[in-house]
Design an enzyme around this catalytic site. Structure first.
Site, mmCIF file in Angstrom:
data_model
loop_
_atom_site.group_PDB
_atom_site.id
_atom_site.type_symbol
_atom_site.label_atom_id
_atom_site.label_comp_id
_atom_site.label_asym_id
_atom_site.label_seq_id
_atom_site.Cartn_x
_atom_site.Cartn_y
_atom_site.Cartn_z
ATOM 1 N N ARG A 118 -22.099 -2.377 3.246
ATOM 2 C CA ARG A 118 -21.412 -3.607 3.071
ATOM 3 C C ARG A 118 -21.809 -4.242 4.531
ATOM 4 O O ARG A 118 -21.595 -3.352 5.651
ATOM 5 C CB ARG A 118 -20.116 -3.391 3.116
ATOM 6 C CG ARG A 118 -19.312 -4.769 3.049
ATOM 7 C CD ARG A 118 -18.117 -4.705 2.412
ATOM 8 N NE ARG A 118 -17.161 -3.972 3.281
ATOM 9 C CZ ARG A 118 -15.579 -4.178 2.864
ATOM 10 N NH1 ARG A 118 -15.297 -4.742 1.518
ATOM 11 N NH2 ARG A 118 -14.773 -3.530 3.692
ATOM 12 N N ARG B 132 -10.197 6.764 4.051
ATOM 13 C CA ARG B 132 -9.431 5.544 3.443
ATOM 14 C C ARG B 132 -9.144 5.910 1.890
ATOM 15 O O ARG B 132 -7.991 5.540 1.477
ATOM 16 C CB ARG B 132 -10.244 4.254 3.543
ATOM 17 C CG ARG B 132 -10.234 3.757 5.200
ATOM 18 C CD ARG B 132 -11.194 2.636 5.164
ATOM 19 N NE ARG B 132 -11.120 1.469 4.629
ATOM 20 C CZ ARG B 132 -12.188 0.375 4.520
ATOM 21 N NH1 ARG B 132 -13.269 0.940 4.650
ATOM 22 N NH2 ARG B 132 -11.710 -0.651 3.643
ATOM 23 N N ARG C 17 0.833 -1.153 0.037
ATOM 24 C CA ARG C 17 -0.034 -0.175 0.017
ATOM 25 C C ARG C 17 0.712 1.143 -0.066
ATOM 26 O O ARG C 17 0.373 2.484 -0.116
ATOM 27 C CB ARG C 17 -0.666 0.106 1.464
ATOM 28 C CG ARG C 17 -2.551 -0.443 1.105
ATOM 29 C CD ARG C 17 -2.890 -0.720 2.385
ATOM 30 N NE ARG C 17 -4.441 -0.465 2.282
ATOM 31 C CZ ARG C 17 -5.202 -1.388 2.546
ATOM 32 N NH1 ARG C 17 -4.858 -2.674 2.539
ATOM 33 N NH2 ARG C 17 -6.526 -1.057 2.668
ATOM 34 N N ARG D 185 -18.545 -2.879 9.550
ATOM 35 C CA ARG D 185 -17.089 -2.742 9.988
ATOM 36 C C ARG D 185 -17.052 -1.195 10.448
ATOM 37 O O ARG D 185 -17.642 -0.532 9.894
ATOM 38 C CB ARG D 185 -16.034 -2.933 8.753
ATOM 39 C CG ARG D 185 -15.615 -4.522 8.944
ATOM 40 C CD ARG D 185 -14.879 -4.891 7.696
ATOM 41 N NE ARG D 185 -13.809 -3.826 7.247
ATOM 42 C CZ ARG D 185 -12.759 -4.022 6.335
ATOM 43 N NH1 ARG D 185 -13.198 -5.200 5.534
ATOM 44 N NH2 ARG D 185 -12.158 -3.265 5.895
HETATM 45 P P1 AMP Z 1 -8.319 -3.696 4.155
HETATM 46 O O1 AMP Z 1 -9.289 -4.911 4.741
HETATM 47 O O2 AMP Z 1 -7.497 -4.090 3.261
HETATM 48 O O3 AMP Z 1 -9.267 -2.440 3.629
HETATM 49 O O4 AMP Z 1 -7.452 -3.120 5.282
HETATM 50 C C1 AMP Z 1 -8.255 -2.498 6.340
HETATM 51 C C2 AMP Z 1 -7.089 -1.572 7.334
HETATM 52 O O5 AMP Z 1 -5.954 -2.510 7.778
HETATM 53 C C3 AMP Z 1 -6.686 -0.424 6.434
HETATM 54 O O6 AMP Z 1 -7.526 0.709 6.482
HETATM 55 C C4 AMP Z 1 -5.417 -0.185 6.818
HETATM 56 O O7 AMP Z 1 -5.606 0.212 8.590
HETATM 57 C C5 AMP Z 1 -5.046 -1.523 7.541
HETATM 58 N N1 AMP Z 1 -4.057 -2.262 6.473
HETATM 59 C C6 AMP Z 1 -4.424 -3.225 5.770
HETATM 60 N N2 AMP Z 1 -3.375 -3.463 4.933
HETATM 61 C C7 AMP Z 1 -2.337 -2.598 5.154
HETATM 62 C C8 AMP Z 1 -0.934 -2.499 4.612
HETATM 63 N N3 AMP Z 1 -0.505 -3.248 3.706
HETATM 64 N N4 AMP Z 1 -0.418 -1.122 4.992
HETATM 65 C C9 AMP Z 1 -0.866 -0.399 6.147
HETATM 66 N N5 AMP Z 1 -2.078 -0.708 6.611
HETATM 67 C C10 AMP Z 1 -2.713 -1.908 6.229
#
Ligand code: AMP
Length: 241
Positions: A132, A176, A93, A165
């Site tokens: 969602r 985000r 990311r 969530r």
């Molecule tokens: P996601 O389910 O992929 O949308 O991730 C949910 C949250 O987890 C994100 O909004 C970040 O706070 C954290 N997160 C997930 N993957 C990463 C990553 N590769 N780097 C930093 N934070 C992450």
């Protein structure tokens, strides 16, 4: 170098359908689905040190610091189940994460096969994510308009409560998205420069997206002999599929 294996990154904003496509690809090709978001949520549930440190960043829609993520991901990639390939969802990311992944994969001589970029408009994402709901037990995902549960707020599969969530509330979704545009979108040119990128229109029906991804990955996995002949194909792959 190792024979070609399905080592793929799914890149795209939150809500573009990375999780849905990832599950399908991983079932079909039998490779592990590695979602850093899922791993972090599991740490939060278990109340580990990492979970405690990550929690507030996640609740606010900000990125968890690279220093916490990199060790966690490396440990996951070292698991023997990645020998036949893997699909990364939600990682990398940041440019630091992408560089670190590249260095690690070079070290173990297992380069990425492809990076699939799922593209979707911000307003469509806000509508999708704010509706969602997720089952608190089995994690099945519903959408209150397009894929509503048969009984309101109950999972069709196990009857458990569906929850939203905390990071799917509208204000957090907007944070985000901002974080995505600032910190993750630069990875599009990072991977395009390495000729690894394929764009996928995430507004298409799910089945259509699945078909396109399956055809693309199949063509990438073909032996070099046949792909060399079709050099025009690689140009197409780096554009839209
Ligand atoms: P996601 O389910 O992929 O949308 O991730 C949910 C949250 O987890 C994100 O909004 C970040 O706070 C954290 N997160 C997930 N993957 C990463 C990553 N590769 N780097 C930093 N934070 C992450």
């Amino acid at each position: 170098m190792e024979p070609r294996a399905l080592r793929v990154v799914l890149l795209g904003p939150p809500g573009a359908g990375k999780g849905t496509q990832a599950s399908q690809i991983c079932r079909g090709w039998r490779v592990p689905h590695i979602s850093t978001g899922d791993i972090l949520r599991e740490h939060c549930r278990r109340g580990t040190d990492l979970g405690r440190q990550a929690q507030s960043f996640m609740a606010e829609g900000r990125l968890v610091p690279d220093s916490l993520i990199l060790g966690m991901l490396r440990q996951r990639l070292e698991n023997h189940d990645t020998a036949r390939g893997f699909l990364l969802d939600g990682f990398p990311r940041t440019t630091i994460q992408a560089e670190s992944l590249e260095a690690y994969l070079q070290e173990v001589d297992r380069p990425l096969l492809r990076v699939l970029q799922l593209k979707l408009e911000d307003e469509t994402i806000v509508r999708r994510l704010s509706l969602r709901r997720t089952c608190i037990r089995c994690g099945r995902i519903y959408h209150l308009e397009q894929n509503a549960p048969r009984v309101a707020d109950r999972c069709d599969h196990d009857g458990q409560t569906l929850e939203q969530r905390t990071d799917d509330r509208e204000a957090v979704i907007r944070t985000r998205l901002q974080v995505y545009h600032e910190q993750t979108a630069p990875l599009v040119s990072f991977y395009a420069q390495r000729d690894l990128l394929s764009e996928v229109d995430a507004a298409l029906p799910i089945q259509e997206i699945q078909g396109r991804i399956a055809r693309l990955l199949t063509s990438c996995l073909r032996p070099l002999r046949s792909t060399r002949r079709a050099s025009a194909g690689s140009v197409r792959r780096s554009l839209q599929i």
